[in-house]
Design a protein around this motif. Structure first.
Motif, PDB file in Angstrom:
ATOM      1  N   PHE A  30       0.833  -1.201   0.000  1.00 22.53           N
ATOM      2  CA  PHE A  30       0.000   0.000   0.000  1.00 22.53           C
ATOM      3  C   PHE A  30       0.869   1.253   0.000  1.00 22.53           C
ATOM      4  N   SER A  31       0.458   2.210  -0.823  1.00 17.23           N
ATOM      5  CA  SER A  31       1.088   3.522  -0.802  1.00 17.23           C
ATOM      6  C   SER A  31       0.007   4.549  -1.064  1.00 17.23           C
ATOM      7  N   SER A  32       0.007   5.589  -0.265  1.00  9.51           N
ATOM      8  CA  SER A  32      -0.969   6.652  -0.508  1.00  9.51           C
ATOM      9  C   SER A  32      -0.586   7.456  -1.737  1.00  9.51           C
ATOM     10  N   ASN A  33       0.637   7.298  -2.202  1.00  7.10           N
ATOM     11  CA  ASN A  33       1.134   8.089  -3.327  1.00  7.10           C
ATOM     12  C   ASN A  33       0.946   7.337  -4.633  1.00  7.10           C
ATOM     13  N   ILE A  34       1.023   8.082  -5.698  1.00  7.36           N
ATOM     14  CA  ILE A  34       0.834   7.508  -7.026  1.00  7.36           C
ATOM     15  C   ILE A  34       2.105   6.781  -7.441  1.00  7.36           C
TER      16      ILE A  34
ATOM     17  N   ILE B 112       2.903  15.844  -4.610  1.00  5.84           N
ATOM     18  CA  ILE B 112       2.566  14.420  -4.522  1.00  5.84           C
ATOM     19  C   ILE B 112       1.059  14.253  -4.668  1.00  5.84           C
ATOM     20  N   TYR B 113       0.654  13.102  -5.138  1.00  3.56           N
ATOM     21  CA  TYR B 113      -0.769  12.805  -5.391  1.00  3.56           C
ATOM     22  C   TYR B 113      -1.196  11.715  -4.410  1.00  3.56           C
ATOM     23  N   LEU B 114      -2.066  12.088  -3.476  1.00  3.47           N
ATOM     24  CA  LEU B 114      -2.351  11.174  -2.377  1.00  3.47           C
ATOM     25  C   LEU B 114      -3.807  10.718  -2.357  1.00  3.47           C
ATOM     26  N   LYS B 115      -3.970   9.490  -1.895  1.00  2.00           N
ATOM     27  CA  LYS B 115      -5.300   8.919  -1.707  1.00  2.00           C
ATOM     28  C   LYS B 115      -5.186   7.859  -0.627  1.00  2.00           C
ATOM     29  N   THR B 150      -6.175  13.061 -10.808  1.00  2.00           N
ATOM     30  CA  THR B 150      -5.749  11.780 -11.359  1.00  2.00           C
ATOM     31  C   THR B 150      -6.035  10.688 -10.339  1.00  2.00           C
ATOM     32  N   GLN B 151      -6.709   9.683 -10.791  1.00  2.00           N
ATOM     33  CA  GLN B 151      -7.016   8.498  -9.976  1.00  2.00           C
ATOM     34  C   GLN B 151      -7.654   8.861  -8.635  1.00  2.00           C
ATOM     35  N   ARG B 153      -7.141  11.230  -6.689  1.00  2.00           N
ATOM     36  CA  ARG B 153      -6.163  11.678  -5.706  1.00  2.00           C
ATOM     37  C   ARG B 153      -6.182  13.191  -5.596  1.00  2.00           C
TER      38      ARG B 153
END
Lengths: 633, 576
Positions: A30-34, B112-115, B150-151, B153
């Protein structure tokens, strides 16, 4: 304490089994980042040049409204040219090309941030792609600025006979392998490579070029904008579009249909439009030694100020090669005043409004408008006439020249304008893109040139000239090459004589017969000192004489309009006038020195004088020194 | 004692040996808008307006050492019609450094792109975008790209790291993720006052207990750092979340059951340090949520069904999941013809504006519930994390094996947990469906041809007396026909209509999110958008598209005059 012990034991157990374990999870953690994968674009390359231009002008005589500043020290080109041009060129896997030309300038005026943050685009961004089908090859490009050319009456940049002084360099001029090649190429071919923009017009928009179509057809066109005929509001409609359908009937015979339309909203709510359109037919035929080109069409102009209606245009060109017994180039044209176009290979002299007047779109570039007296190869509308040119060699002496006679089709403004053959660049640098400047508001500066407007006093009730104007031109160029002390030596001589008068004459007129007559003589010398160094010299004079129907000067005494006879003391032949009596002069020396592969240093120094004894305040004198270092990569 | 095993796939960084490499996007855009025919005259606006630009976003990837990348996105843009350097801009759009430490700990710094998950940090799709067809892909691509969507996020700026352990007994993995970002920096409000930094931090611990069971815990907190500014009020919004997922399978299908729950707190801290008094909090709210979701999907991808139940407290507040893309603040006006008619009325927003106007969209995390328009999204305006909802939902995807026919259904039946301003509660019905007929497969044609139809319907009802009762019905229909006339060249036609009728109370809230007023609003409008064009698709992200749009809005018994506009659009988009 027990809890810590349990955790410790658990972790220890895990660790032991970690090393004997063969099983592993396959799903990513799991990573919260892309997450991203490396997917490089297929090709990106950079090219360009660095060009330093140091400039010092020292004025000994100035116009009376000069602020007192007589010395100018400048780094960088005056005319928005890049010091560092970094061209980015890329190509994707889908065969889509893209490009941007980054222009990076620093004016070297101290470390303040505002002096060092000039990063912009030289021309713009472009996207290009090519689609190959069974029906043909389709090349699309989008963006701008792109240099586009179609036909002489629709879209074509100024290309004349390349008779000019080559003492001054243009920034677009590519470097040669050897500094002398610039002069030897001019001697041999009469052409200096001016870059891609030479002979083309700047356009933005969507471009199509379809070749190898069925039945030998080809199509090219653009929908977009040029920097002419623009609206004041950027969001208002202002478009210029054109296309060409060409068919190759035989190997050396093509015919084509050209169309161009330009439209601009001239008010904020789009009620009024200024527009013109053009239809032309074109034919090219080539024999062994003779080439023939013909283009004829109809144009229509309408706008809120005036509706000109339809007008015709015709350009005819017959050229015999140098290998023919009598090499010649016959050019005939007739372009009606209603045939308005600002992107063609002729000057617009009938509608002022189509010139750009909007900041940021070349608003300052306005070509001579009021009955310009131009050289051979520069057609204008509201004019008809012809010229014949020839080009031959006698031993090492190469001679080319031409003579032309032109007449206005209809009466026009009570003005004449003429372009300075000598000191044109120098004057334009004193007041960049200035209009109606100088102590008498005669001068106009354009891109690396300047022209003057001359008022005519013989007018009708509408303020127009009371007659049609007639123009005569003679141009004669001689080029000679020899060696001195085993080093190459080139001498170029260019004589130009233009006149504008009320009546038709076979030859240019000088003196009171002509409203305005212009005589210039330019001599350029290049001498190869070493393999990497070329010494250049230039001397040029220009005489402008006006008659009594033109502006009268403020000098109380009339002055001689024939310095030669005055010098000889032959008063019988000497004449005096109170109108224009300009005596311009340039004396220059320079050095081209190759300091390495793709790196050449150019040094230029000139002494200039712009003087008219009848217009007392028209007196400029001084020197310019330029050091240019250009490195391409 | 550390039990790292490098499970991070770093091969992606080592595909090629270049130290510097590029990708990015290039786009040419041109749009020309024209006023259509209307009953109400508009002689004050320009009859037509056009704009366009060319841009290249050059993504520069620098790999100074293996497993480290510095990434900068430079935007070079020039406006259409500007010559010789004017209208040109060169900007840095993104700047990031990322990599892995000793092949074990992955990190990113910068953009950064976070989800995380749908209740803590999630960027939900914008309203009315669920079943968009390819005709409007070029518009939608621009909105998403320009707003960094994106996605699902959120684009944030800060630091993120993650690493994982693998075990061979008791549990299979232990995965850890942590981030801290700054959605808003301190800015000067005046010469002497500064706003505080707004930070968003969070973490996840996830463990695959075995092949079938996964347990995870998430934490996220949006908070202001009082000492970074001079205002003495700061928000604090932590959210706690846990989930247990069970994966099962049979011979031909897989099952997934997810049970998740969590709760949130939100309050504003009033710091009294300068006055020597003790701090206090105000407007404190707490709320929880619960969801049980069951998925069934066949291995051959012909069927997928999701059935679930969800409960979200009225006071559940999760800024990272409840911030909306569409920003309906009144000051956010339309870009195209913001005023209309000779009375210079503000033009009401239409579905065309939502589809085409990238400036209407939001990129910020909001600590309060953002304004929404109930006609576009009243059932779940904040996605699955919409507070004050209790209900069941059913989603399905059905297709034939050859993909001759593909269909999607999304339905939900929700009810408010508590009434707003009354004891009566709203009932919501959500019915969305789409079907695509791949005609070329049905009739075995060589060239592609497809017909897509979708319908999205939201119904809201509330009982009560004449003031309390409300009823709102909104419905969007999409029809799209695409046919390949030459290789990769498609002729396209689309029709989109949106209809809203009824009445609803718009809620007004104060700076702390408390409801202060309800404004009764009647709706009876119809938006329409007809489009025809051609598209040349080199591949999914490389295309040229020319289309003509006829769009407008009509109102029944309302103060606004109808309007009609037209647009010519050209887009050339190239993913480099």
């Amino acid at each position: 304490m027990n809890i810590i012990r349990c955790i410790f034991l658990a972790l220890f157990t895990f660790q032991i089994h970690l090393f004997i374990s063969q099983e592993s999870t396959t799903t990513p953690s799991f990573s919260s980042n892309i997450s991203n994968l490396k997917n490089p674009s297929s090709e990106i390359t950079f090219s360009g040049f660095y060009r330093f231009l140091g400039y010092v002008r020292n004025q000994q005589e100035t116009f009376p409204n000069n602020s007192g500043k007589t010395t100018a020290i400048v780094v960088g080109d005056f005319y928005r040219e890049p010091m560092l041009l970094l061209k980015l060129n890329g190509k994707t896997k889908d065969n889509v090309s893209f490009g941007a030309d980054l222009m990076i300038n620093s004016i070297y005026k101290g470390p303040a941030i505002e002096n060092n943050r000039s990063l912009t685009l030289d021309l713009g961004l472009n996207l290009r792609t090519s689609i190959v089908t069974n029906f043909g090859v389709f090349n699309f490009s989008s963006g701008g600025v792109s240099w586009y050319r179609q036909s002489r009456l629709t879209v074509w940049g100024n290309r004349s006979f390349n008779r000019m002084s080559i003492f001054e360099r243009r920034p677009q001029t590519p470097l040669n392998n050897n500094p002398l090649n610039r002069y030897s190429n001019y001697y041999n071919d009469g052409l200096i490579d001016q870059g891609v923009r030479y002979g083309s017009r700047a356009f933005q928009g969507l471009f199509l070029n379809a070749t190898k179509l069925p039945y030998n057809f080809s199509i090219k066109g653009v929908v977009g904008k040029s920097n002419f005929n623009r609206s004041f509001l950027e969001t208002s409609d202002n478009f210029t579009g054109c296309f060409k359908i060409q068919n190759k009937l035989k190997e050396n015979f093509t015919i084509a249909y050209n169309y161009l339309a330009s439209s601009a909203d001239v008010d904020s709510i789009s009620n009024n439009k200024r527009k013109y359109f053009i239809h032309t037919l074109e034919a090219h035929r080539k024999w062994d030694k003779i080439k023939f080109h013909f283009e004829a069409g109809l144009g229509n102009y309408s706008g809120p100020e005036e509706n000109l209606g339809y007008g015709e245009a015709l350009i005819f060109n017959l050229k015999a090669n140098k290998s023919a017994k009598i090499p010649f180039n016959l050019q005939l044209y007739r372009i009606a005043p209603e045939f308005v176009n600002v992107t063609g290979n002729f000057l617009n002299t009938s509608v002022l409004e189509v010139f750009p007047n909007v900041a940021g779109v070349g608003a300052t570039i306005r070509t001579p408008f009021r009955s310009p007296m131009v050289g051979l190869g520069f057609p204008t509308n509201n004019r008809q006439g012809g010229s014949i040119n020839t080009d031959f060699s006698i031993g090492r002496l190469k001679i080319n020249g031409g003579i032309g006679i032109f007449a206005e089709i209809d009466t026009s403004y009570a003005d004449v304008s003429y372009i300075h053959n000598v000191n044109g660049q120098t004057l334009s640098r004193i007041y960049l893109f200035g209009r109606s400047w100088g102590p008498y508001n005669f001068l106009n500066s354009t891109y690396r040139n300047s022209f003057e407007d001359v008022s005519i006093s013989d007018t009708n009730n509408y303020g127009l000239a009371n007659f049609k104007k007639f123009f005569n031109t003679i141009e004669l160029q001689g080029k000679y090459n020899t060696t001195i002390f085993n080093h190459n030596f080139y001498i170029f001589s260019l004589t130009r004589l233009n006149s504008c008068q009320k009546k038709m004459h076979g030859l240019p007129q000088i003196g009171s017969n002509a409203l305005i007559s212009q005589l210039s003589q330019e001599i350029d010398i290049s001498y190869s000192i070493t393999k990497n160094a070329v010494l250049v010299l230039s001397y040029a004079i220009e005489r402008i004489i006006g008659n009594e129907f033109t502006d009268i000067g403020d000098s109380p005494d009339a002055n001689s309009s024939s310095l030669f006879f005055e010098w000889l003391g032959l008063e019988r032949f000497n004449t005096y006038n109170n109108a224009r009596n300009q005596r311009n002069r340039l004396l220059g020396i320079g050095l081209d020195y190759k300091i390495g592969a793709n790196a050449i240093l150019f040094l230029r120094h000139n002494q200039y004088r712009y003087y008219d004894p009848n217009f007392i305040e028209n007196h400029l004198k001084g020197s310019e020194t330029m050091l240019e270092l250009k490195i391409t990569f | 004692m550390l039990l790292f095993i490098g499970t991070i796939p770093m091969g992606s960084f080592a595909q090629k040996n270049e130290t510097v490499w590029f990708d990015g996007l290039a786009r040419s855009y041109f749009a020309r808008d024209v006023i259509g025919e209307t009953l109400e005259q508009d002689t004050l606006s320009a009859k037509n307006a056009s704009n366009g630009y060319n841009l290249v976003d050059l993504n520069t990837h620098i790999n100074p050492i293996e497993n480290i990348e510095i990434f900068a996105q430079l935007r070079i843009k020039n406006q259409f019609g500007s010559f010789f350097g004017s209208g040109t801009s060169i900007d840095v759009r993104q700047l990031t450094a990322k990599g892995t430490i000793k092949n074990k700990v992955r990190f990113s710094i910068g953009d950064i792109y976070l989800k995380q998950n749908r209740f803590t940090l999630f960027n939900y799709n914008e309203d009315l975008s669920s079943y968009e067809n390819n005709m409007f892909k070029s518009y939608r691509d621009i909105i998403h790209y320009e707003n960094f969507y994106t996605q699902n996020r959120w684009r944030l700026q800060g630091l993120q790291t993650d690493f994982s352990f693998e075990f061979d007994r008791f549990i299979r993995t232990l995965e850890v993720d942590f981030f801290i970002t700054r959605p808003r920096g301190s800015t000067a409000l005046s010469n002497t006052t500064y706003s505080s930094d707004l930070l968003l931090s969070g973490g996840t611990i996830l463990s695959k207990l075995n092949k079938k069971l996964t347990l995870e815990g998430n934490y996220i907190n949006l908070f202001e750092l009082p000492s970074s500014g001079t205002t003495n009020i700061s928000v604090n919004n932590p959210v706690y979340h846990s989930a247990l997922t069970y994966l099962g399978n049979s011979k031909n299908a897989n099952f997934k059951h997810t049970l998740q729950s969590g709760f949130s707190e939100r309050n504003w801290l009033h710091s009294e340090l300068p006055n020597g008094a003790s701090d206090s909090t105000s407007n404190s709210t707490e709320g929880l949520f619960f969801e049980f979701e069951n998925e069934y999907f066949k291995n051959d991808s012909t069927l997928k069904i999701t059935l679930g139940y969800r409960y979200v407290d009225p006071n559940f507040r999760s800024a990272g999941a409840q911030s909306r893309r569409l920003n309906f603040l009144p000051e956010n006006t339309n870009t195209i013809y913001p005023m209309y008619t000779n009375s210079s009325l503000t033009r009401p927003r239409s579905i065309f504006d939502l589809l085409t106007d990238e400036t209407l969209y939001n990129q910020d995390i909001s600590s309060n519930l953002m304004v929404f328009n109930p006609i576009y999204s009243n059932v779940l305006p904040y996605g699955d994390a919409t507070p004050n909802r209790n209900g069941i939902y059913l989603k399905s995807q059905l297709s034939t094996k050859r993909k001759n026919l593909v269909s999607i259904i999304n339905s939900g039946f929700f009810r408010e947990v508590i009434g707003q301003g009354t004891a009566y509660r709203r009932n919501f019905i959500l019915l969305k469906g789409a079907v695509k007929f791949n005609l070329h497969k049905i009739f075995s044609w060589e060239k592609q041809m497809s017909l897509s139809v979708s319908s999205e319907n939201e119904i809201t009802n509330r009982l009560g007396d004449s003031i309390e009762s409300l009823s709102l019905n909104s419905h969007q229909i999409n029809v799209f026909l695409s046919t390949e006339i030459a290789r990769k060249l498609f002729l396209q036609f689309a029709f989109k209509q949106f209809y809203a009728n009824g009445k609803e109370f718009l809620t007004q809230r104060d700076n702390y999110g408390n409801i202060t007023n309800f404004v009764l609003t009647n709706f009876d409008q119809k938006d329409q958008l007809i489009s025809a064009g051609i598209s040349y698709m080199l591949r999914e992200n490389v295309y040229a598209n020319i289309q003509y749009n006829w769009w407008g809005m009509s109102f029944n018994d309302q103060a606004y005059p109808n309007y009609n506009y037209r647009r010519l659009l050209f887009i050339l988009s190239v993913k480099l």
